[in-house]
Design an enzyme around this catalytic site. Structure first.
Site, PDB file in Angstrom:
ATOM      1  N   CYS A   1      10.514 -13.786   1.844  1.00 53.99           N
ATOM      2  CA  CYS A   1      10.683 -14.607   0.920  1.00 53.99           C
ATOM      3  C   CYS A   1      12.202 -15.356   1.022  1.00 53.99           C
ATOM      4  O   CYS A   1      12.354 -16.363   0.805  1.00 53.99           O
ATOM      5  CB  CYS A   1      10.401 -14.107  -0.634  1.00 53.99           C
ATOM      6  SG  CYS A   1       8.649 -13.817  -0.662  1.00 53.99           S
TER       7      CYS A   1
ATOM      8  N   ASP B   1      -2.795  10.667  12.187  1.00 62.09           N
ATOM      9  CA  ASP B   1      -4.030  10.860  12.093  1.00 62.09           C
ATOM     10  C   ASP B   1      -4.580  11.304  13.229  1.00 62.09           C
ATOM     11  O   ASP B   1      -4.172  11.070  14.348  1.00 62.09           O
ATOM     12  CB  ASP B   1      -4.837   9.320  11.437  1.00 62.09           C
ATOM     13  CG  ASP B   1      -5.842   9.532  10.846  1.00 62.09           C
ATOM     14  OD1 ASP B   1      -6.393  10.719  10.577  1.00 62.09           O
ATOM     15  OD2 ASP B   1      -6.673   8.554  10.478  1.00 62.09           O
TER      16      ASP B   1
ATOM     17  N   HIS C   1       5.976  -9.412   3.528  1.00 62.37           N
ATOM     18  CA  HIS C   1       6.378  -9.517   2.014  1.00 62.37           C
ATOM     19  C   HIS C   1       5.244  -8.514   1.379  1.00 62.37           C
ATOM     20  O   HIS C   1       5.412  -7.943   0.506  1.00 62.37           O
ATOM     21  CB  HIS C   1       5.702 -11.002   1.538  1.00 62.37           C
ATOM     22  CG  HIS C   1       5.355 -10.956   0.217  1.00 62.37           C
ATOM     23  ND1 HIS C   1       6.465 -11.073  -0.918  1.00 62.37           N
ATOM     24  CD2 HIS C   1       4.285 -10.700  -0.608  1.00 62.37           C
ATOM     25  CE1 HIS C   1       6.051 -10.913  -2.057  1.00 62.37           C
ATOM     26  NE2 HIS C   1       4.505 -11.003  -1.804  1.00 62.37           N
TER      27      HIS C   1
ATOM     28  N   CYS D   1      12.450  -9.831  -0.669  1.00 62.64           N
ATOM     29  CA  CYS D   1      11.959  -9.284   0.608  1.00 62.64           C
ATOM     30  C   CYS D   1      12.584 -10.440   1.688  1.00 62.64           C
ATOM     31  O   CYS D   1      12.670 -11.522   1.297  1.00 62.64           O
ATOM     32  CB  CYS D   1      10.563  -8.950   0.712  1.00 62.64           C
ATOM     33  SG  CYS D   1       9.516 -10.550   1.242  1.00 62.64           S
TER      34      CYS D   1
ATOM     35  N   CYS E   1      11.301 -12.896  -5.352  1.00 57.94           N
ATOM     36  CA  CYS E   1      11.005 -11.784  -4.364  1.00 57.94           C
ATOM     37  C   CYS E   1      12.417 -11.672  -3.615  1.00 57.94           C
ATOM     38  O   CYS E   1      12.702 -12.603  -2.890  1.00 57.94           O
ATOM     39  CB  CYS E   1       9.898 -11.983  -3.833  1.00 57.94           C
ATOM     40  SG  CYS E   1       9.520 -10.680  -2.589  1.00 57.94           S
TER      41      CYS E   1
ATOM     42  N   ASP F   1      -2.136   5.567   2.859  1.00 52.28           N
ATOM     43  CA  ASP F   1      -1.651   4.721   3.899  1.00 52.28           C
ATOM     44  C   ASP F   1      -2.891   3.685   3.893  1.00 52.28           C
ATOM     45  O   ASP F   1      -3.925   4.049   3.433  1.00 52.28           O
ATOM     46  CB  ASP F   1      -1.946   5.532   4.934  1.00 52.28           C
ATOM     47  CG  ASP F   1      -3.322   5.604   5.679  1.00 52.28           C
ATOM     48  OD1 ASP F   1      -3.846   6.533   5.108  1.00 52.28           O
ATOM     49  OD2 ASP F   1      -3.558   4.998   6.356  1.00 52.28           O
TER      50      ASP F   1
END
Ligand SMILES: [Zn+2]
Length: 380
Positions: A313, A92, A340, A310, A308, A270
């Site tokens: 988790c 950016d 998460h 991830c 989950c 984003d």
């Protein structure tokens, strides 16, 4: 960089699948880029991003130039080295920082005078400075410096911002071409401003398309205008953008914003939303968000989201102790919740791509609408 389509409906504003081809690899779109403003994502460790499914990252030229500085980044081994990330990076330009720091910035046709985020003195952040910093830091995609008006509903200031955005776009496009254009290895995206005004969005989009950028971002959205006005702004912009170039909606978003923007033909996103909302105790799930600060979780033995996969988790740390840790300002809960939530959004983008491919996108869109439209996003 190039953008090729795998699948789309042949219309300007429907959901589409594509591939961004960059010097650091390919990116499947629609995609979500985690925000690493200063080269770091707030929460997840860098080596967990690729396994999570992240394909492209965002960093910010204004903040990196302020600290540690362009030369220091280069001495440390360059942009990818400091991010511990070997994939594509989009950078950016600082236009949004001028907006978000409006109380300590001033915009003229020459550029932005803005308080340095480290020492506070006013510095010039001009189209040339923004271009030179990005040329030196060498992301795969450089964003133009634009003007993001403070109030998207104030026609006079929005019209002025469109005029400046186009003036600066011409200057930066000329600098890019003088540097070799596409052969420099860096792609350059224009940014459509125009607030909530269809004619001003159109004027800006047409002006940018005439300059033939590698991709087009839609800026000045998600700045307080509300979901429906934001979606109108997206629709007004995408209708005028070339079908064969990538489209990037800046600073978005929530699960609802993502599916609704994909439905209108956006390829890239984003947002700090997943990591920031996690740090403040919000957990994203298919049933909608929940707030870990709620007392009903005080003795809840379940992980953040049972089932989950991830890393957060899978640790199995119970909700109850994460809630207690959040309240005591421990480091681990904000990090695990941010991880998460980012995993949730990255996985959602993968589900969106699969759904577009197999024709079930409208079902997924309806499910996310059901889960997320009935609740207001938490105030951060
Ligand atoms: Zn999880």
């Amino acid at each position: 960089m190039s953008f090729r389509f795998l699948h789309h409906q042949g219309v300007a504003d429907g959901p589409r699948l594509g591939t961004l081809v960059t010097p650091h690899g390919e990116v499947s779109t629609p995609t979500f880029m985690p925000v690493a403003t200063r080269g770091m994502v707030r929460g997840p460790w860098p080596d967990r991003l690729r396994p999570m499914g992240v394909e492209m990252m965002l960093a910010n030229s204004f903040h990196l130039a302020a600290r540690p500085g362009v030369e220091t980044v280069q001495k440390l081994g360059g942009l990818h080295k400091i991010m511990a990330w070997d994939g594509p990076v989009l950078m950016d330009s600082g236009g949004f920082q001028a907006f978000s720091l409006a109380a300590i910035s001033k915009v003229t046709d020459d550029g932005v005078k803005i308080a340095h985020p480290v020492h506070g003195a006013m510095v010039d952040w001009t189209p040339k400075v923004a271009f030179d910093v990005q040329a030196a830091l060498a992301p795969d995609v450089a964003m133009l410096l634009d003007e993001c008006p403070a109030d998207p509903r104030d026609r006079i200031s929005v019209a002025l911002a469109v005029r400046r955005t186009l003036l600066w776009a011409r200057m930066q496009r000329d600098m890019h071409e003088a540097r070799g254009g596409a052969s420099s290895g860096q792609a350059q995206f224009g940014i459509v401003q125009g607030g909530v005004f269809e004619d001003l969005r159109g004027e800006c989009a047409r002006g940018l398309v005439a300059m033939d950028f590698d991709g087009y971002a839609i800026g000045g959205v998600s700045v307080g205008e509300g979901h429906e006005a934001m979606m109108d702004g997206v629709r007004h912009s995408t209708q005028l953008l070339p079908v064969d170039k990538a489209r990037y909606l800046m600073g978005v978003g929530t699960p609802l914003d993502l599916v609704e923007s994909v439905a209108r033909g956006i390829d890239m996103f984003d947002c700090v939303y997943p990591t920031r909302s996690g740090r403040f105790g919000t957990v994203l799930t298919d049933e909608g968000p929940y707030h870990l600060h709620n007392a009903k979780f005080a003795a809840d033995p379940r992980p953040l989201v049972p089932g989950c996969d991830c890393d957060a988790c899978l640790t199995g740390v119970p909700r109850g102790i994460l809630r207690a840790g959040l309240k005591s300002h421990e480091f681990l809960p904000p990090s695990l919740l941010a991880h998460h939530n980012l995993h949730y959004l990255i996985h959602l983008m993968k589900r969106i791509r699969l759904a577009i491919a197999d024709g079930s996108f409208e079902e997924l869109r309806a499910a996310i609408n059901f889960a997320y439209r009935r609740v207001e996003p938490p105030q951060l």
